[in-house]
Design a protein around this motif. Structure first.
Motif, PDB file in Angstrom:
ATOM      1  N   VAL A  70      32.660  -0.107 -33.995  1.00 36.80           N
ATOM      2  CA  VAL A  70      33.763  -0.914 -34.515  1.00 36.80           C
ATOM      3  C   VAL A  70      34.703  -0.025 -35.316  1.00 36.80           C
ATOM      4  CG1 VAL A  70      34.283  -2.630 -36.305  1.00 36.80           C
ATOM      5  CG2 VAL A  70      32.635  -3.149 -34.514  1.00 36.80           C
ATOM      6  N   VAL A  71      36.009  -0.186 -35.109  1.00 35.75           N
ATOM      7  CA  VAL A  71      36.997   0.547 -35.911  1.00 35.75           C
ATOM      8  C   VAL A  71      38.058  -0.411 -36.462  1.00 35.75           C
ATOM      9  CG1 VAL A  71      36.721   2.687 -34.574  1.00 35.75           C
ATOM     10  CG2 VAL A  71      38.592   1.121 -34.006  1.00 35.75           C
ATOM     11  N   GLY A  72      38.642   0.030 -37.569  1.00 35.85           N
ATOM     12  CA  GLY A  72      39.764  -0.724 -38.150  1.00 35.85           C
ATOM     13  C   GLY A  72      41.021   0.113 -38.076  1.00 35.85           C
ATOM     14  N   THR A  73      40.987   1.135 -37.233  1.00 35.47           N
ATOM     15  CA  THR A  73      42.090   2.100 -37.198  1.00 35.47           C
ATOM     16  C   THR A  73      42.794   2.159 -35.852  1.00 35.47           C
ATOM     17  OG1 THR A  73      40.403   3.770 -36.708  1.00 35.47           O
ATOM     18  CG2 THR A  73      41.170   3.620 -38.996  1.00 35.47           C
ATOM     19  N   LEU A 106      40.897   6.279 -35.208  1.00 37.07           N
ATOM     20  CA  LEU A 106      40.272   7.376 -35.948  1.00 37.07           C
ATOM     21  C   LEU A 106      38.769   7.166 -36.011  1.00 37.07           C
ATOM     22  CD1 LEU A 106      43.062   7.443 -38.535  1.00 37.07           C
ATOM     23  CD2 LEU A 106      42.201   9.544 -37.494  1.00 37.07           C
ATOM     24  N   ASP A 154      34.999   8.833 -37.484  1.00 42.05           N
ATOM     25  CA  ASP A 154      34.343   9.761 -38.411  1.00 42.05           C
ATOM     26  C   ASP A 154      33.765  10.968 -37.646  1.00 42.05           C
ATOM     27  OD1 ASP A 154      33.070   9.319 -41.460  1.00 42.05           O
ATOM     28  OD2 ASP A 154      32.043  10.779 -40.195  1.00 42.05           O
ATOM     29  N   SER A 187      30.333  10.669 -36.125  1.00 42.07           N
ATOM     30  CA  SER A 187      30.108   9.577 -35.173  1.00 42.07           C
ATOM     31  C   SER A 187      29.164   9.970 -34.046  1.00 42.07           C
ATOM     32  CB  SER A 187      31.449   9.149 -34.572  1.00 42.07           C
ATOM     33  OG  SER A 187      31.233   8.320 -33.447  1.00 42.07           O
ATOM     34  N   ARG A 188      28.251   9.032 -33.728  1.00 41.81           N
ATOM     35  CA  ARG A 188      27.324   9.260 -32.607  1.00 41.81           C
ATOM     36  C   ARG A 188      27.953   8.828 -31.290  1.00 41.81           C
ATOM     37  NH1 ARG A 188      22.854   5.865 -33.309  1.00 41.81           N
ATOM     38  NH2 ARG A 188      24.193   4.639 -34.667  1.00 41.81           N
ATOM     39  N   THR A 189      29.012   8.000 -31.387  1.00 47.31           N
ATOM     40  CA  THR A 189      29.652   7.501 -30.167  1.00 47.31           C
ATOM     41  C   THR A 189      30.742   8.451 -29.655  1.00 47.31           C
ATOM     42  OG1 THR A 189      29.241   5.271 -31.001  1.00 47.31           O
ATOM     43  CG2 THR A 189      30.745   5.440 -29.160  1.00 47.31           C
ATOM     44  N   ALA A 205      28.764  -2.425 -35.472  1.00 49.31           N
ATOM     45  CA  ALA A 205      28.968  -1.415 -36.513  1.00 49.31           C
ATOM     46  C   ALA A 205      27.635  -0.982 -37.110  1.00 49.31           C
ATOM     47  CB  ALA A 205      29.877  -1.969 -37.609  1.00 49.31           C
ATOM     48  N   ARG A 223      23.239  -2.013 -30.350  1.00 49.18           N
ATOM     49  CA  ARG A 223      24.580  -2.597 -30.491  1.00 49.18           C
ATOM     50  C   ARG A 223      24.950  -3.553 -29.364  1.00 49.18           C
ATOM     51  NH1 ARG A 223      27.782   2.640 -32.888  1.00 49.18           N
ATOM     52  NH2 ARG A 223      26.570   2.647 -34.801  1.00 49.18           N
TER      53      ARG A 223
HETATM   54  C1  LIG Z   1      35.707  -3.473 -40.177  1.00 51.85           C
HETATM   55  C2  LIG Z   1      35.183  -2.082 -39.916  1.00 51.85           C
HETATM   56  C3  LIG Z   1      36.062  -1.060 -39.623  1.00 51.85           C
HETATM   57  C4  LIG Z   1      35.605   0.243 -39.372  1.00 51.85           C
HETATM   58  N1  LIG Z   1      36.497   1.225 -39.046  1.00 51.85           N
HETATM   59  C5  LIG Z   1      36.044   2.452 -38.693  1.00 51.85           C
HETATM   60  C6  LIG Z   1      36.953   3.448 -38.226  1.00 51.85           C
HETATM   61  O1  LIG Z   1      38.175   3.218 -38.120  1.00 51.85           O
HETATM   62  N2  LIG Z   1      36.456   4.660 -37.878  1.00 51.85           N
HETATM   63  C7  LIG Z   1      35.113   4.941 -37.978  1.00 51.85           C
HETATM   64  O2  LIG Z   1      34.723   6.069 -37.649  1.00 51.85           O
HETATM   65  N3  LIG Z   1      34.227   4.005 -38.413  1.00 51.85           N
HETATM   66  C8  LIG Z   1      34.663   2.777 -38.756  1.00 51.85           C
HETATM   67  N4  LIG Z   1      33.786   1.804 -39.170  1.00 51.85           N
HETATM   68  C9  LIG Z   1      32.377   2.165 -39.334  1.00 51.85           C
HETATM   69  C10 LIG Z   1      31.647   2.256 -38.000  1.00 51.85           C
HETATM   70  O3  LIG Z   1      31.749   1.088 -37.220  1.00 51.85           O
HETATM   71  C11 LIG Z   1      30.165   2.507 -38.289  1.00 51.85           C
HETATM   72  O4  LIG Z   1      30.031   3.580 -39.206  1.00 51.85           O
HETATM   73  C12 LIG Z   1      29.382   2.830 -37.053  1.00 51.85           C
HETATM   74  O5  LIG Z   1      27.999   2.808 -37.371  1.00 51.85           O
HETATM   75  C13 LIG Z   1      29.736   4.193 -36.478  1.00 51.85           C
HETATM   76  O6  LIG Z   1      29.006   4.379 -35.295  1.00 51.85           O
HETATM   77  P1  LIG Z   1      28.917   5.760 -34.513  1.00 51.85           P
HETATM   78  O7  LIG Z   1      28.106   6.709 -35.330  1.00 51.85           O
HETATM   79  O8  LIG Z   1      28.258   5.416 -33.217  1.00 51.85           O
HETATM   80  O9  LIG Z   1      30.324   6.238 -34.313  1.00 51.85           O
HETATM   81  C14 LIG Z   1      34.223   0.512 -39.426  1.00 51.85           C
HETATM   82  C15 LIG Z   1      33.318  -0.524 -39.723  1.00 51.85           C
HETATM   83  C16 LIG Z   1      33.795  -1.806 -39.954  1.00 51.85           C
HETATM   84  C17 LIG Z   1      32.811  -2.910 -40.247  1.00 51.85           C
END
Ligand SMILES: Cc1cc2nc3c(=O)[nH]c(=O)nc-3n(C[C@H](O)[C@H](O)[C@H](O)COP(=O)(O)O)c2cc1C
Length: 171
Positions: free
Chosen positions: A36-39, A53, A55, A58-60, A87, A92
């Motif tokens: 999930v992203v908010g960006t 964007l 992180d 990120s594992r994805t 998230a 998932r």
């Molecule tokens: C509302 C919301 C917005 C988020 N926006 C972002 C984002 O823009 N970028 C990001 O890297 N993680 C974002 N996150 C956090 C990731 O969804 C979360 O850390 C997730 O476990 C990352 O998974 P990954 O390691 O598979 O990438 C957001 C989480 C929420 C609940």
């Protein structure tokens, strides 16, 4: 202000509402992957580009880079649970209904709209990576209202017109 406290930074930035978008792809074994992203945002019309964007930890992201494609799913106002699951740490896609997009990315059931992209560019910025996608296919899936994130909590969108109508109907 040279050094900015992380909590303070997050707190203030949390006052800017964002849409809640599930970015999906598949791994080498065709298994669905996503976060999930908010960006998520639109970048350019000509050529058609969007971005989000992610992180650096990120594992994805590696799966997205390997597949070279992703789909941005705009979650609906009643999909807070799905957002929390997407998230979270594990499982998932457990119980999640989806169909493949034209590029083969998961399109989640019950969403508002989706944008299917090829990865155009991945740029490292600070502790995140900006993923730019070239839009290949896109569609409005339903007339549902979108899920929003604001001040650390979820909410549903309600237009001013709807508020006025509600008030009139309430008469
Ligand atoms: C509302 C919301 C917005 C988020 N926006 C972002 C984002 O823009 N970028 C990001 O890297 N993680 C974002 N996150 C956090 C990731 O969804 C979360 O850390 C997730 O476990 C990352 O998974 P990954 O390691 O598979 O990438 C957001 C989480 C929420 C609940």
């Amino acid at each position: 202000m040279d050094t900015i406290n992380g909590r303070y930074f997050r707190g203030v930035l949390g006052h800017f509402p964002t849409s809640v978008v599930a970015i999906t792809t598949t791994d080498a074994d065709e298994r669905p992957q996503g976060l999930v992203v908010g960006t998520f945002m639109s970048v350019s019309l000509d050529p058609p580009l969007v971005s989000f964007l992610v992180d650096g930890s990120s594992r994805t992201l590696p799966a997205i880079r390997a597949a070279g494609r992703f789909c941005a799913n705009a979650l609906a106002g009643n999909q807070e649970r799905l957002s929390r699951q997407m998230a979270s740490g594990t499982d998932r896609f457990d119980g999640v209904i989806w169909k493949p997009s034209p590029l083969g990315n998961p399109v989640l059931d019950g969403i508002v709209a989706w944008v299917d992209c090829g990865v155009e560019k991945v740029v490292e910025i600070g502790d995140h990576f900006l993923v730019v996608g070239r839009v290949r296919h896109l569609r409005v899936e339903s007339k549902r209202t979108p899920l929003l994130f604001f001040r650390g909590g979820y909410g549903d969108y309600l237009s001013t017109t709807n508020l006025v109508l509600d008030r009139l109907v309430g008469w």
